[in-house]
Design a protein around this motif. Structure first.
Motif: not given
Length: 176
Positions: A92, A94, A110, A112-114, A121-124, A143, A145
């Protein structure tokens, strides 16, 4: 001549002492940029899942107003970055801006988790109010998403998150 005894924990004690020794500061209370770095621990909740994270956080406060603790006008604005290893299977990352007034603070940025085998993968959006206590902080992070829906392999993004964070940070000043 007798040799001095060696204590295995001596180096660990010195490393911990470095965290509690205050950094150099201005004696006249004039604004000083501060750089901090240290460990970050978190526990967070998504739907029915609990995630643990361990990593590092660093902060560079660049716009300061009266950095003396005895002043009601103490505050700062800067940038932060975080890197965590979550549940032993993904990262994660950030970053964003941060502001604080006395002991109250807020991070916004922002994250981002791989991806993993179970989640894509998710950006939040990252929002985290916190309380700062000299060399550390405790906060709540949220967070939200940006993505929804499955990817081509059928994995869903990580869901909304609420988490508890704890940091210990060594300050370095003046930085600039």
């Amino acid at each position: 001549m007798a040799e001095a005894p060696f204590y295995p924990g001596a180096m660990n004690a010195l490393a911990l002492l470095a965290l509690v020794v205050p950094a150099e500061s201005s004696t006249d209370g004039s604004p000083q940029p501060w750089f901090t770095v240290g460990p970050l621990l978190s526990v967070s909740r998504r739907q029915e899942d609990t995630a643990w994270g361990v990593g590092l956080e660093s902060t560079l406060n660049v716009a300061m107003h009266n950095n003396r603790l005895d002043s009601f006008k103490s505050g700062a604005v800067g940038v932060f970055g975080q890197a965590q290893w979550m549940d032993g299977d993904h990262a994660r990352l950030c970053g964003g801006v941060q502001g604080n007034f006395l002991i109250f603070g807020l991070e916004t940025g922002v994250a981002h988790e791989t991806g993993t085998a179970a989640s894509r993968a998710t950006t939040s959006l990252h929002l985290a109010p916190f309380l700062g206590f000299g060399y550390g902080s405790v906060g709540v992070r949220f967070s939200l998403p940006f993505e929804n829906g499955r990817d081509l392999s059928g994995r869903l993004p990580y869901g909304r998150e609420i988490g508890l964070t704890l940091t210990l940070k060594k300050p370095f000043s003046p930085m600039l």
